[in-house]
Design an enzyme around this catalytic site. Sequence first.
Site, short mmCIF file in Angstrom:
data_model
loop_
_atom_site.label_atom_id
_atom_site.label_comp_id
_atom_site.label_asym_id
_atom_site.label_seq_id
_atom_site.Cartn_x
_atom_site.Cartn_y
_atom_site.Cartn_z
N LYS A 83 -4.86 18.34 0.54
CA LYS A 83 -4.68 17.16 1.41
C LYS A 83 -3.20 17.05 1.75
CE LYS A 83 -6.82 12.59 1.16
NZ LYS A 83 -7.18 11.56 0.18
C1 E4P Z 1 -8.95 8.89 1.59
O1 E4P Z 1 -9.02 10.06 1.36
C2 E4P Z 1 -8.17 7.91 0.83
O2 E4P Z 1 -8.11 8.38 -0.50
C3 E4P Z 1 -8.80 6.57 0.77
O3 E4P Z 1 -10.01 6.50 1.51
C4 E4P Z 1 -7.89 5.43 0.97
O4 E4P Z 1 -8.62 4.23 0.84
P1 E4P Z 1 -7.92 2.81 0.59
O5 E4P Z 1 -7.40 2.32 1.89
O6 E4P Z 1 -9.05 1.97 0.08
O7 E4P Z 1 -6.84 3.02 -0.44
#
Ligand code: E4P
Length: 220
Positions: A83
Amino acid sequence: MKFFIDTADLGEIRDLAATGLVDGVTTNPSLVAKTGRKFLDVVKEICAVVAGPVSAEVTATDHATMLKEGRKLAKLAKNVTVKVPLTPDGLKTCRALATEGTMVNVTLCFSAAQAILAAKAGASFISPFVGRLDDVASDGMALIRDICLIYRQYPTFKTEVLVASIRHPMHVVEAARVGAHVSTMPPNVLKQMYNHPLTDKGLAAFLADWQKTGQSILDA
Ligand code: E4P
């Protein structure tokens, strides 16, 4: 639609993987920090539980270091998806890793313009954050609709729309309605998707009537 679970909690991942509904996992540095465990150990363990893509995020911000981190993460298991953040260095790293055959999830996407760049950089997944957009009075789902529409115009784009920052079941339903490829959701959202009061009420009534018959399927 594929379901990914957005957590680094091994206990939750094991429980939910047993439902047979989990196609992958996404983590981020905040979710890993919550576990208090060593990042690489956590990623390896998740990859052993879930066969599908497991997103593990780099933490450097410059291309050279991101690439080194990405290569190291990619070696942990076959299903690691590296990522990277949606920055110029992140996309340069995406292109390099994708060329080497590594799956890349480009994260922190908040606009259609960014999503187009990620697709051109060879991302396997683009992660638009719907909940965080809703939080600032923008329409997160409008972005998903837009990206899905744009990607459909270009069959050469192989990037899957991975709806992230999901807060409730209706985000998943809306994402499915517009044809997003993946929803990544916190464990509680997947659990909430099962719930309907009429299911509970209906089941209670069926079981009460069945008990009156005095029968048992297994003893028949
Ligand atoms: C995506 O890969 C992120 O880890 C995640 O969906 C972020 O979500 P949040 O806005 O609830 O922290």
